[in-house]
Each structure stands twice: as structure tokens, then as C-alpha cells.
Design an enzyme around this catalytic site. Structure first.
Site, short mmCIF file in Angstrom:
data_model
loop_
_atom_site.label_atom_id
_atom_site.label_comp_id
_atom_site.label_asym_id
_atom_site.label_seq_id
_atom_site.Cartn_x
_atom_site.Cartn_y
_atom_site.Cartn_z
N HIS A 8 0.84 -1.20 0.00
CA HIS A 8 0.00 0.00 0.00
C HIS A 8 0.88 1.25 0.00
O HIS A 8 1.93 1.29 0.64
CB HIS A 8 -1.00 0.00 1.14
N ASP A 60 6.31 0.77 6.57
CA ASP A 60 4.86 0.54 6.39
C ASP A 60 4.28 1.60 5.48
O ASP A 60 3.82 2.63 5.95
CB ASP A 60 4.19 0.55 7.77
N GLU A 91 -4.73 1.99 2.55
CA GLU A 91 -4.84 0.81 3.43
C GLU A 91 -5.03 1.24 4.86
O GLU A 91 -5.69 0.57 5.64
CB GLU A 91 -3.59 -0.07 3.30
#
Lengths: 476, 476
Positions: free
Chosen positions: B288, B300, B334
Site C-alpha cells: 500500500h 509501512d 490501506e
């Protein structure tokens, strides 16, 4: 009496007579063992089961918080310490005034403005001057270290903001990694200003998280114009370094509202366990009571303060009153300015320096104990210390390192007082030190108990020895 | 041709015929080994020596920074991704629009007001409502976990600010520690509101530094009034817990200017390496593209995105064009809202679900590789995957875990597409995740290369197998 006679004999031996000294030590060792073994076991057990060192740390650090010299919280904290030692039954609790540097931190902000706009985290270094109210905006030049900076021409640096992006090496049994890295914090601004920089930034010193800001003192030098000095996080310093080395024009804006006010009144805080036979002779124990303001000064140096305070309460609880006085000194202003607390104590008590038989400081955090560092005594004295350290195996503190002490007791050392420092692993100390990570959450309850027990045992035996540790100058 | 025939035969075997399936696998394994061994070695070597995955991560994360859905930086980042994949020579680069939740973070502040005044660090949880402009001030009640909270009467909770101080357990081979802890972030506000709380605070989720703030989504529930929700640092949560349990009245003031705006336009970003024989059949790879705003979304999920982007560049560089198309999908949103990117892709491509032979996601950070997780194929399919994983020993990625995939490809799984997830150790992932620590400085260049090589190898072989992985539903 045998022990006392032996110790005095050792003290009087010339330093060159090493073989004799060494063999005498064996006798001294067994004498000390015999007398103190049971007391030591009781002290360790009492600290572990009834010690309130962690609760004291919670009251001080969670309760009152950071304690910059001259700050309102620093004053509240002193009141707390005085009340707490009185409640613990210390024999004499007092404050001895010293004047301290009064540096204050207002608002702080920084932005990357080229190659794009982005806010940065920043913290001014202690003692830094502020920027003009409208801030400073300038191109950035990055140096990995002083060597690379030395290769820059004045024309490369003039009018720019210098960033030293030197990463600290992690060590555990000494502070050599810190010593290397902190040179950029303390000397970077002068080095940068000499080539015409308008501000100096350093990568946050420490081994801590990449997003951490580390503050601490910087120094200016007569004849070199002071420039604003601040630390970036390791993350931002690394990011700017990568951008700079990719060839981008990197520009940065800096607004620091920090300043040094006139000196403020502060105090060293004193509490005693009066000696039973020689109350005029003193073992000083303590740490510094002030702290940096990003965390709550839990490791640096709440730990040293509560270990010393609790030493008195535990010895009283056990009815262990040594021959000499144990004097807790919670020193003012170790972090900011020139050791005003430690120097103040030493000068105010210069006349009684001969009656100070030893000074013990803890100012290295509550990592796993290794032992003690020591300075200012003779080979025979070190042998006595090794004897005592044999008892401290249960708390992991059985090694002796020659050389050391602590910053606040250093000035006493100049008067011939033997100095000891608690020696704990600093493997993780610099993950916390001078940053928002220096909080109770990062202090281990059991390791703090080990440290408190080590301090209590060492203080008790040194204050109780019939003959005190020999002084290196022999002039006692 | 032998490999293809065998694979197809495996796929057609009824699932119950396990012994036959197993013995067939042995042949398939050696066939795969023979054909791909040299290609895999070339891919790993090329990623290590010529891969630009770390440089891409620097451009994205140091360069553009955090990428909340709907934010200006998110849009800049999309432009960067499109331009970069075009420059890398991807065959088709496009954006497929999706609408996303648009939650924005304004100013945030909190203070302890009793037992004394102290500023706290705070970060609103994603999706949280704000406080009234004048803030909320109320007494605090602390629960260690839902069980303790269950023992509180409504009268204890009503009108108060609830703090859940649940510490996360560190794990490495799964995310069970995170799953336990994140329940407080996601469900805490509803649980607290049901007993009349006026706001809900949680201890920052994660194993990271005590001074870290961790954000992330929280959820509200129809029929339960939403209350403001935020995270404190572990340090402050621990501190307040200790004060509360010592019997003090703890009071706190909260000002959160955060809100959800109308949905914003966003897009999934597509880039392809066109298949040589069956370009209409697709292996989706990606992660994502959005991130939380405290760090720069490096682990992340910058890592997953650049590994996928670089897969195309490296395979092109080596002239390795698989039979089927490899399609990079950088999924939108996400983090915030209900997987609008992943759901959008699956619904927009529902008609071609049968032509999606597999989907591979990386969304677990760039820790040391362990292997891959997989779901949605048969025992024979898992055997094929184990064959492929044998090649990935050099990058540490040779284990198969049944069950898994990734959040953004999950909706494709509902259409019968076999799913794979890159499986890296998460021992340190939650030191960084959703916090200011999720930055390039905390990404290891070599581990990112390992991850990129693992993704490239898996994508290449799955796209090139003459017969694709069997589907569990057998309805392809």
C-alpha cells in the site's frame, strides 16, 4: 582492632613496597570479610524487600518531572527531597545555597525549505543562544565528522548552517562512544563558527531511537562569535545527509527562542546519618539533582539521588549506624553551567576536606551493575576496595576500575578526597540519556535495587572502617 | 513442456488423492529447480548489486514524506511513482481512481492537571472525532486491560477519561503480540463509551521506545456515541497508571482538532511488465502506498512498494520477461478507512479475476526475511511454492507458512485468487510501526535488498510457470 591496625599500617607503607603491600592485603581482606559479611547480606536483602528507591523515583520523576537548574520544578523537587529525607529520619537535613546558570528553553522550530518544505524536529543545545525572532534561513552543508569539515573551504561554509552527522558508537563498559560523539555537541558550534557558519546542527548524540532528540550542553569560546546550536533527530539528520550527498540544494529554517537569564538561586541538598564514633568524619554519597528537560531525569540522575537517599533509610531501618557520618549530597546544576553544585560544595567545605574520608557518586544510570570506579587512594586502598567488592557479587557489582568517580565529587578529589563511582553497564544508557526516553518507564526496578544496595554497602563499610581509605597524597 | 504437463496434472488431481499428489510433487520440484535456478541466481545478484530499491525509498520517504490518504503529499507521491515507473520502462503505467476516507490531523495537546500540571505528548487515533474547541477536562480512570475494565461499575467510569495501559508483547514470527494490543486501539473507545467515558486514551501500541507515539485506526460503532480517542506515549501512560494506582486523583485535559472530511479522490497506481505469451494473465505484486503521518511510512509500506517497483526494473534489466504479466499495484488507503484501494481494485477487476493467477503483497516491513505466507491454493500448489522457496535460501526466505497474504490483496482472495505475503521477522517492526520511528534511518539496506529479491523471484516464477498455481476452489 586488628583490622584497624592493619589498615593504618598499609596506609603508611611507601607506595614502592608493593610485595609487602600485597601480602598485607590478604590479611586485611579476611578481616573485612569476617566483620561485614552478615551486615552486607542484611543490607542487600533489605533493599530488595523493603527498599523504596523505585517509589522515590516515581515521586520525583513521574511526580515532579524534569528539573532544569533555576526552574520552578527544580524548586518543587528540592522541597520534596528535604521533606522526604526528614520523613525518612535523616539526622540533619539542610540546603546549602549555590547560584546556578539559568538557561531557559522557549519555543523551537525548524523546517526544511529546500528541496521541499517539511517540518523537522529540533531541540536547542543547552547554553545555546537563540536565533533572531525572524529566524535564520540558510543553505545546509553536511559534514560526517571534524575531519571532513576540516577539508571544507571557508567559502563553502560561510553563511551556511553546518550539520555534523556523526553517529555514536555503542559501548557498555566505558563511555568512549559517548565521548567521541559528544565532541560534536560541545565543540561543533565553535568549529563551525570559525569558518563563518550562521548556525550549527548536530545529529542527536546517543544510541537511542532514530526519532529521539538529545539535548545537553554546548560551549562557546571567547573570540568566536556564538551561533545558535541545536540537535536534529538521527532520522532527520540522516535524511538531510542523504539529500545533501545526492547533490540537492538543501535549505533550512530555524527559530529558536532560548536564552540564558541571570544566575538563579539553587541549593545542594544535604541529609545525614550521623556517625556513632566520629560524626565529624564524613563519607559523601549522592548524585546530581537537576536534569535535562526532555525526559524526567530518571536515569540521569534520579537514580543516583534516590539510591543515596534510600541508603540512609535502609541503614536506619537495620540499625546499622557506622562509625563515621554518611552524608547524602544531592548536587545542584550538574547539567547546565560549570558544575556549580559540585564546585560550591567543595569550596564551602574546603576547610573540612581532611574529614571527608571518601565520596561516592552515581551518575551513569541504572544499567546492570559492574562494580565501582575509584581514584585518589593507594594500591593498599584499592586492595581494601577489592575486598569490599567481593561482597557485592550478589548484585553484580564486584569489579574495580581504577580511575573515575563522578562529575560532582570531582572538585572534592582536588582536595585529596578518595573518589568512587558506581559503575553500571552503559550499553543502553545512551538510548535514554538527555532525551524524552529518560523516564521511569525505562528504569528497571530490580537493577535500581542492585544499584541502591551497592551504594549502601559501599557507603556503610567505608564510613565504618576503623582506618579510612588511604589518600594518595598522604597529607591527611 | 514436461513441467507444464506435470503442473496441470497436479492441478486436476482431486484433493483427496494426497499420496499421488505428493509423489507428483517430487517431479514438479526437480523440474522447477532445473529451469529456474540460474535465473534466480541472476535476479538475486542483480538486486544486490544494481537494485535501486533503497534509493527509491529515500526519494519517496526522505523526499516526499508521509502520505495520508487525501493529503497533498499523497498526491505528490503518486506523481513520483507514475514518473518513476515510466522512467523504469514499465509497459503500462496508469492510475485507477478510488475514493478514500479523508481524515485530517490538526493540533493535538494534552496536559495532566492533577495531581499537578504537566504537558503530555499525545496523538489522535485515526478516525477519531475531535474534542470540542474548549477541550475536555476530566478525571482519569486506568484499566490494565478489558478484563479489569469489565470489573468497573458504570458509576466509576461515567464522565471520566479512560486510559487502557496494556503493554504489547514482542513477537517475531507472527503478529500475535500486535493483535492483542491493537484491540485496545481499535475497540477501546467503544468499550469505554459504553460505560459513559468522555474520552479514551490508550498506551501507544508497539514495542518501540517509551517516548514513542503510535497512531492507527480506531473504530466507532452504531448506537454507541463516538468519543475522542488518542494514544499517550508508553512513558506517560505508565506514569499516569502509577499515579492512579497510588491513589492520587488524576485529571487530564485534552484538545484534539482532528476530523473526517468528505471522501477524497485517490488512486491505485499500476505499472506492468507485459507477459511474453499470456499477457492477459496477471500476477499482481505490491503493497500500500499510503502511510501514517508520524513517520514517513518507510517500513509501512514504502518497503513493499519499492520492492514491487524494482521487481519490474530488475527483470527488464536482465531481459527476463515471464510468460504472464507482472502487474505492480500500489494500493491506495490501506491505513485509513475500509481498504478502499484493495476493495476498489478487486471490484474494478472482478471480471478478470480468473486471469489473476496470483497476488503477492509485502506489508510487514523489511525485517530479516523468513519466507512467504500463502493461501488459496491446494496442497499441490503449496508444494510448488516450497519448490520455489528452495531457491530463496540465499536471502533467508525459504519457509512457507500456510495462511496469509496481505490486507490489500485480501479482496482478490475472495475471488479465488491465490495469495502470497512476504514473511519477514517482525521482532523490531513494532519498534517503528505507525510512529515517528518508521523512517528510512530504520531500514536496513541489505535486508531491503533481500526482500526485493524474494519478491522479484516469486513474481517471476509464478508469472512464468506453464501452469499457474491451482486454485482452492478449482473453478478457474
Amino acid at each position: 582492632m586488628k583490622k584497624g591496625v592493619l589498615s593504618r599500617a598499609l596506609f603508611m607503607l611507601p607506595l614502592l613496597a608493593l610485595p609487602l603491600t600485597a601480602s598485607s592485603c590478604v590479611d586485611a581482606r579476611s578481616a573485612i570479610n569476617e566483620e561485614y559479611r552478615a551486615d552486607v547480606a542484611r543490607i542487600i536483602e533489605a533493599v530488595r524487600s523493603q527498599g523504596l528507591q523505585f517509589e522515590k523515583l516515581v515521586e520525583l520523576c513521574d511526580g515532579i518531572g524534569p528539573r532544569l537548574p533555576g526552574s520552578p520544578a527544580g524548586r518543587l523537587a528540592r522541597e520534596w527531597a528535604v521533606e522526604t529525607m526528614r520523613a525518612d529520619g535523616a539526622d540533619r537535613v539542610s540546603e546549602e545555597e549555590v547560584m546556578v546558570s539559568h538557561w531557559v528553553r522557549g519555543s523551537e522550530a525548524a523546517w526544511l525549505t529546500l528541496p521541499w518544505w517539511r517540518p523537522l524536529q529540533i531541540t536547542a543545545l543547552g547554553n545555546s543562544i537563540g536565533t533572531p525572532a525572524e529566524g535564520i534561513e540558510a543553505d545546509v552543508i553536511v559534514a560526517a565528522d571534524f575531519e571532513e569539515f576540516g577539508s571544507f573551504d571557508v567559502a563553502d561554509v560561510e553563511g551556511k548552517i553546518v550539520l555534523f552527522n556523526f553517529p555514536m558508537r555503542r559501548t557498555s563498559r566505558d563511555m568512549s562512544g559517548y565521548a567521541e560523539a559528544v565532541a560534536y555537541r560541545s565543540q561543533g558550534p565553535v568549529v563551525a563558527a570559525r569558518k563563518g557558519a550562521v548556525a550549527c546542527l548536530v545529529r542527536s548524540v546517543g544510541t537511542g531511537p532514530a526519532g529521539n532528540l538529545h539535548t545537553g550542553m554546548t560551549a562557546y569560546q571567547d573570540g568566536v562569535d556564538p551561533i545558535p546550536a541545536a540537535a536534529l533527530t538521527m532520522a532527520d539528520a540522516g535524511s538531510i545527509d542523504r539529500l545533501f550527498r545526492s547533490g540537492e540544494q538543501v535549505r533550512l529554517r530555524l527559530e529558536l527562542d532560548v536564552r540564558t537569564l541571570p544566575d538563579a538561586g539553587d541549593a545542594n541538598i544535604i541529609g545525614e546519618l550521623r556517625g556513632s564514633e566520629l560524626p565529624g568524619e564524613v563519607v559523601v554519597i549522592g548524585g546530581h539533582f537537576d536534569s535535562w528537560d526532555l525526559g524526567t531525569g530518571a536515569h540521569d540522575d534520579g537514580v543516583g539521588c534516590v539510591a543515596a537517599m534510600e541508603t540512609i533509610r535502609i541503614l536506619k531501618l537495620l540499625g546499622l549506624r557506622p562509625r563515621r557520618t554518611i552524608r547524602v549530597v544531592l548536587f545542584a546544576a550538574e547539567e547546565v553551567g560549570g558544575l556549580r553544585g559540585g564546585n560550591g560544595y567543595a569550596s564551602q567545605h574546603a576547610g573540612e576536606a581532611a574529614e571527608h574520608v571518601a565520596a561516592i557518586e552515581s551518575d551513569g544510570g541504572a544499567g546492570p551493575m559492574i562494580g565501582f570506579s575509584a581514584a585518589g587512594t593507594t594500591e593498599a586502598g584499592y586492595a581494601v576496595l577489592r575486598d569490599i567488592l567481593q561482597f557485592l557479587g550478589p548484585v553484580g557489582a564486584d569489579e574495580l576500575r581504577i580511575g573515575g568517580g563522578g562529575p560532582d565529587i570531582g572538585p572534592l578529589g582536588a582536595h585529596g578526597v578518595p573518589l568512587l563511582g558506581l559503575w553500571a553497564s552503559t550499553e543502553h544508557y545512551f538510548d535514554y540519556h538527555h532525551s524524552e526516553e529518560d523516564v521511569v518507564e525505562n528504569v528497571d526496578r530490580d537493577l535500581l535495587a542492585d544499584q541502591t544496595a551497592a551504594m549502601a554497602v559501599m557507603a556503610y563499610i567505608l564510613a565504618d572502617l576503623e582506618t579510612p581509605l588511604p589518600r594518595i597524597s598522604g597529607n591527611r
